[in-house]
Design an enzyme around this catalytic site. Structure first.
Site, PDB file in Angstrom:
ATOM      1  N   HIS A  80       0.858  -1.187   0.000  1.00 15.29           N
ATOM      2  CA  HIS A  80       0.000   0.000   0.000  1.00 15.29           C
ATOM      3  C   HIS A  80       0.893   1.235   0.000  1.00 15.29           C
ATOM      4  CE1 HIS A  80      -3.867  -1.979   1.814  1.00 15.29           C
ATOM      5  NE2 HIS A  80      -3.341  -2.689   0.831  1.00 15.29           N
ATOM      6  N   GLU A  86       0.975   3.837   1.880  1.00 14.11           N
ATOM      7  CA  GLU A  86       1.477   4.227   3.196  1.00 14.11           C
ATOM      8  C   GLU A  86       2.655   3.353   3.623  1.00 14.11           C
ATOM      9  OE1 GLU A  86      -3.115   4.659   3.485  1.00 14.11           O
ATOM     10  OE2 GLU A  86      -1.652   3.446   2.364  1.00 14.11           O
ATOM     11  N   CYS A  89      -5.940   1.998   6.047  1.00 10.15           N
ATOM     12  CA  CYS A  89      -6.625   0.766   6.448  1.00 10.15           C
ATOM     13  C   CYS A  89      -6.025   0.266   7.770  1.00 10.15           C
ATOM     14  CB  CYS A  89      -6.472  -0.296   5.362  1.00 10.15           C
ATOM     15  SG  CYS A  89      -4.776  -0.939   5.200  1.00 10.15           S
ATOM     16  N   CYS A 113      -2.174  -0.573   7.457  1.00 11.35           N
ATOM     17  CA  CYS A 113      -1.352   0.633   7.395  1.00 11.35           C
ATOM     18  C   CYS A 113      -1.369   1.371   8.728  1.00 11.35           C
ATOM     19  CB  CYS A 113      -1.819   1.533   6.256  1.00 11.35           C
ATOM     20  SG  CYS A 113      -1.525   0.797   4.630  1.00 11.35           S
TER      21      CYS A 113
END
Length: 152
Positions: A56, A58, A86, A89
């Site tokens: 992801h 992040e 999420c 993360c």
């Protein structure tokens, strides 16, 4: 410079990274890690291209920043993300000791900064993160909606 101006400036950077993700066929999310006005790390969604479910924006930005400062702890940093982080993360943000998260669009399906879960500020973990949502929200949400509309 004031915090509001910095938030806008760094979110614009994250939005450019989201566009890069979209160009690569990934969900358009970008993230930037900043300390004292300096970008330490950046990332954009790449789980498909890297064949990595943890890739992801992040997570990639946190990894990039940690390499830049040669430390997995990122105290005193702000993470800017075009989508509310999420649970995965948010966990990484907690472990890295990020001080603040600024996100653009809320994620009503998987957001862990208040939408579905409240991991970052919930008080049950050993670190709390200051959260600011809605910075450049319309631009980020529009990009995401157009991306998913085009895929249907």
């Amino acid at each position: 410079m004031d915090e509001e101006h910095d938030d806008f400036r760094f979110m614009q950077h994250a939005l450019r990274l989201a566009a890069r993700a979209e160009e690569e066929g990934e969900v358009p999310v970008g993230a930037v890690v900043v300390r004292e006005g300096k970008v330490l790390g950046e990332g954009w969604n790449r789980p498909i291209g890297l064949r990595d479910p943890t890739a992801h924006a992040e997570i990639l930005a946190l990894r990039d920043a940690a390499r830049a400062v040669d430390n997995y702890r990122l105290a005193g940093t702000t993470l800017y993300a075009t989508l509310e982080p999420c649970a995965m993360c948010s966990g990484a943000i907690i472990h890295a000791r990020v001080a603040r998260v600024v996100y653009a669009a809320r994620d009503p399906r998987a957001g862990a900064a208040g939408s579905v879960f409240d991991i970052l500020t919930g008080g049950r973990l050993n670190h709390r993160v200051e959260v600011t949502g809605g910075v450049c929200a319309t631009a980020a949400a529009t990009r995401l909606q157009q991306f998913f509309r085009a895929r249907r």
